[in-house]
Design a protein around this motif. Structure first.
Motif, mmCIF file in Angstrom:
data_model
loop_
_atom_site.group_PDB
_atom_site.id
_atom_site.type_symbol
_atom_site.label_atom_id
_atom_site.label_comp_id
_atom_site.label_asym_id
_atom_site.label_seq_id
_atom_site.Cartn_x
_atom_site.Cartn_y
_atom_site.Cartn_z
ATOM 1 N N ALA A 123 2.413 6.650 -6.822
ATOM 2 C CA ALA A 123 1.448 7.680 -7.218
ATOM 3 C C ALA A 123 2.078 9.064 -7.127
ATOM 4 O O ALA A 123 1.846 9.921 -7.998
ATOM 5 N N ARG A 124 2.896 9.292 -6.101
ATOM 6 C CA ARG A 124 3.593 10.576 -5.990
ATOM 7 C C ARG A 124 4.618 10.743 -7.108
ATOM 8 O O ARG A 124 4.994 11.870 -7.438
ATOM 9 N N ASN B 201 1.325 4.140 -2.951
ATOM 10 C CA ASN B 201 1.223 5.582 -2.686
ATOM 11 C C ASN B 201 2.491 6.315 -3.148
ATOM 12 O O ASN B 201 2.403 7.417 -3.712
ATOM 13 N N ARG C 66 0.840 -1.216 0.000
ATOM 14 C CA ARG C 66 0.000 0.000 0.000
ATOM 15 C C ARG C 66 0.863 1.250 0.000
ATOM 16 O O ARG C 66 0.585 2.215 -0.737
ATOM 17 N N GLU C 67 1.913 1.253 0.819
ATOM 18 C CA GLU C 67 2.772 2.427 0.885
ATOM 19 C C GLU C 67 3.561 2.617 -0.413
ATOM 20 O O GLU C 67 3.799 3.746 -0.847
#
Length: 402
Positions: A81-82, A78, A74-75
């Motif tokens: 995505a950044r 993320n 999950r991290e």
């Protein structure tokens, strides 16, 4: 006596690792290995992340899923995505460093004799992995702006080359050249991959280490601009250069069918990457510690790069040509003298307590003996200045036996 498999009958180890035996010598300064600066490790932040992770001791100490702990994935989703990349957990595999990702990909994708394209010069461990997989390695030239995509297009269009299975590239702050593939070349490369149906293997361990210039989107991020190209990109990334290599946390993003097969291959290799360090990494990322700490790393690497380049220009500007990178960890240089050989220079350099990597380590063919790689990340500022002085002193000595 023993009947080894064909790739291991006469294997050769990493030429860079061969230099590590000199690191323990008193007073040795190293521009050789691509080690991050240990004094920039966020020790306190990682200790805090470990304490939080160990609140669930069973999670840390038990076996984990082969594709990675859900919390870490999950991290990492993320984080990607950044970086401008949307990906699903089914497209992601956590690996024990990104090098394992390459090993797994080659296992599931490359048969003996398959054509594999690489930049030249290239990361030696990649060349080693391709040879052990018995691929036919075809090299492509690079310049200050990365891979020569026009040359690749001409080669593919000529009909003289069997369809390549993959192309390996480090497009951002390449190892060893430090070059960054221009945006328009990335787009052109994606179009070629779609047209000729080969996988682009994008290795991106250094992308966050930019200290000057304008950021360029990853090849994976640019797949949104080229229809059908997402099916032809496998992306490797890692925390080794931006957090700590001791975590051994890397990840692969690939089309689901490739990712699924890599998971099966990983089951036979190590069952799963260490859950303990995965949990630490997950806590570290969730806390935002990476975003807080990265500016410190990039600022210091920028100063170190400037110090190395300025010292090289001042001390060796008449005998050494080099390209100043905008990020990463490496300066690629070339001795200008007729018949210059960086391997001979290395032997004198070792006697002067200074290490670097001769360029021949990065060539699959047509070796440029005059080239060399210098890493500015690990040594301190004073050692960089002194190291260049020692390098100049080594260069002024006659070759052994001369």
């Amino acid at each position: 006596m023993y009947e080894f498999t064909a790739p291991f009958q006469h294997p050769s180890g990493s030429p860079i690792r061969e230099l590590f035996k000199y690191l323990g010598e008193p007073g040795m300064i190293s521009f050789a290995g691509g080690y991050p600066a240990s004094d920039l490790f966020d020790v306190e932040g990682l200790q805090q992340a470990e304490a939080r992770a160990y609140r669930d001791a069973n999670l840390c100490l038990q076996y984990g899923p082969t594709d990675g702990l859900p919390g870490l994935k999950r991290e990492l989703v993320n984080l990607m995505a950044r970086r401008g990349v949307a990906c699903a957990p089914s497209e992601m595999l956590v690996t024990t460093g990104s090098q394992q990702g390459l090993d797994l990909l080659l296992r599931v994708l490359v048969n003996p004799g398959d054509v594999a394209l690489t930049e030249q010069p290239a990361y030696p461990a990649t060349l080693q992995a391709l040879r052990l997989q018995q691929a036919k390695v075809v090299t492509l030239p690079v310049d200050a702006h990365g891979l020569d995509v026009d040359h690749l297009a001409t080669l593919l269009g000529s009909g003289t080359l069997a369809r390549p299975k993959l192309l390996y590239t480090v497009p951002t702050f390449a190892n060893p050249t430090g070059a960054t593939l221009a945006r328009e070349r990335r787009i052109a490369l994606l179009k070629l991959a779609v047209q000729y149906r080969f996988v682009i293997v994008e290795d991106d361990p250094y992308g966050d280490l930019r200290f000057s210039g304008e950021a360029v989107p990853s090849i994976l991020a640019l797949t949104e601009e080229v229809q059908g190209s997402r099916d032809w990109v496998v992306h490797f990334a890692s925390l080794s250069k931006i957090v700590a290599p001791g975590l051994r946390v890397g990840w692969t993003i690939a089309p689901a069918e490739i990712a699924r097969r890599c998971v099966i291959a990983k089951q036979t290799v190590d069952l799963c990457s260490a859950p303990w360090t995965q949990a630490i990494a997950a806590e570290y990322l969730a806390d935002g510690a990476l975003e807080r700490h990265l500016p410190r790393i990039t600022a210091m690497y920028g100063r170190k790069c400037e110090a190395l380049c300025n010292a090289l220009h001042a001390q060796l500007g008449d005998v050494l040509q080099f390209h100043r990178p905008e990020g990463g960890m490496f300066v690629w240089a070339r001795l200008t003298g007729s018949g210059a050989d960086s391997s001979e220079l290395l032997q004198r350099a070792i006697g002067n307590k200074i290490l670097f990597v001769p360029g021949k380590a990065f060539f699959a063919d047509n070796v440029d003996a005059a080239s060399l790689r210098l890493s500015f990340a690990a040594p301190g500022m004073a050692d960089i200045e002194e190291g260049v002085r020692r390098l100049k002193r080594a260069g002024s000595l006659p070759a052994a036996g001369a």
